[in-house]
Scaffold this active site. Structure first.
Site, PDB file in Angstrom:
ATOM      1  N   GLY A  93      -3.215  -9.004  -8.382  1.00 44.25           N
ATOM      2  CA  GLY A  93      -2.585  -8.457  -7.174  1.00 44.25           C
ATOM      3  C   GLY A  93      -1.669  -7.282  -7.391  1.00 44.25           C
TER       4      GLY A  93
ATOM      5  CB  CYS B 104      35.473  -1.790  -7.318  1.00 39.65           C
ATOM      6  SG  CYS B 104      33.784  -1.655  -6.706  1.00 39.65           S
TER       7      CYS B 104
ATOM      8  CD  GLN C 197       3.943  -4.596 -11.025  1.00 42.50           C
ATOM      9  OE1 GLN C 197       4.039  -3.419 -10.717  1.00 42.50           O
ATOM     10  NE2 GLN C 197       2.772  -5.207 -11.065  1.00 42.50           N
TER      11      GLN C 197
ATOM     12  CE1 TYR D 150      14.689  -3.525  -1.429  1.00 43.03           C
ATOM     13  CE2 TYR D 150      15.803  -1.634  -0.480  1.00 43.03           C
ATOM     14  CZ  TYR D 150      14.857  -2.156  -1.334  1.00 43.03           C
ATOM     15  OH  TYR D 150      14.046  -1.336  -2.072  1.00 43.03           O
TER      16      TYR D 150
ATOM     17  CG  HIS E 299       9.774  -4.009 -10.333  1.00 39.98           C
ATOM     18  ND1 HIS E 299       8.590  -3.686  -9.712  1.00 39.98           N
ATOM     19  CD2 HIS E 299       9.781  -3.294 -11.501  1.00 39.98           C
ATOM     20  CE1 HIS E 299       7.906  -2.815 -10.452  1.00 39.98           C
ATOM     21  NE2 HIS E 299       8.600  -2.578 -11.549  1.00 39.98           N
TER      22      HIS E 299
END
Ligand code: OAD
Length: 253
Positions: free
Chosen positions: A197, A160, A104, A70, A122
């Site tokens: 698209g 955390c 999206q 990513y 998304h």
């Protein structure tokens, strides 16, 4: 039908209505250099397996691989510029009182082109959140405010101490509730939906054009290829969105 006549027909449909919804997919960013997922030659899923990279299970099994993949895509998107298709949609928005742009895509090229109130189904690849949402869902973290070793990824949540992850919707995850509600409502109330698209293979986004059609809207598709939307489209502009959308705006003038 002759291409010019098809364009005139699409422009005529838009000229006659007040409520427009647009659904975009990866194809609209392709001319900005952001690869699609399913194009046979250069789509991401032709090279990588989504089960290894885009599920919570994949992240748990190999967090570094998923984070780094990513990160590669984040860099790619960061350097991308909006293309004429994105600019045409920003111009189209100005012509309608009721206009919803549902995407999206996890890039922000629509916003960079000037579109506002974009509904991101998304998520947003530039944003980061705690994998465990330790402070509530979602627990966003500004990555620029924390120091981490790029070799030791994913970075750790400052609250955390556990993994951070990109704010994108993975397979087997549910879509953000508010965005899905907005998209559903826009699809039900629009008079014309333009679908641009997208292969129309991923739910629930793929059902939005069907919902629009069932609710009485006319569907215009912009896609150089056949998609799962093509069979319900009333008008098909068969070409790249960076070419077709500026022509559509011109035909409406
Ligand atoms: P796909 O990769 O499935 O489909 C891209 C579509 O864009 C195809 O139908 C192409 O024919 C079309 N296309 C290619 N070039 C184009 C161009 N220049 N102009 C217009 N259209 C063009 O991408 P999506 O349908 O967006 O999910 O994929 C849906 C979801 O699947 C993505 O959001 C992603 C992926 O897994 C998540 O990340 C959750």
């Amino acid at each position: 039908m002759d291409d010019d006549l098809t364009m005139i027909r699409a422009a005529g449909l838009l000229a006659a209505v007040e409520r427009v919804a647009v659904l975009t997919g990866a194809g609209v960013s392709k001319e900005s250099g952001v690869p699609t997922f399913r194009d046979a030659l250069d789509g991401l899923w032709s090279k990588y397996n989504p089960q290894d990279l885009a599920t919570p299970m994949a992240f748990k099994a190999n967090p570094k691989l998923v984070w780094d993949w990513y990160q590669y895509r984040r860099d790619l998107v960061k350097n991308a510029q909006p293309n004429p298709g994105h600019f045409a949609l920003a111009a189209l928005q100005k012509r309608f009182k009721f206009f919803s742009l549902i995407t999206q895509n996890v890039d922000d090229l629509h916003e960079q082109a000037g579109s506002t109130d974009v509904i991101h189904l998304h998520g947003n690849i530039a944003r980061t959140k705690c994998f465990f949402n330790c402070q509530g869902d979602p627990t966003f973290v500004d990555l620029t405010t924390i120091q981490y070793d790029p070799e030791d990824t994913p970075p750790k949540c400052p609250h955390c101490g556990r993994w951070l992850r990109p704010d994108v919707v993975w397979f087997h995850e549910i879509l953000p509730k508010h965005e899905l509600e907005l998209a559903t409502s826009a699809s039900q109330s629009c008079e014309v939906m333009i679908v641009i698209g997208t292969s129309g293979l991923v739910e629930p986004a793929a059902s939005l054009p069907k919902l629009a059609k069932k609710s009485g809207a006319t569907v215009i598709e912009v896609n150089p290829d056949y998609s799962m939307i093509t069979s319900i489209a009333d008008v098909k502009l068969a070409g790249a969105s960076g070419v077709m959308l500026p022509q559509l705006i011109e035909a409406m003038a």
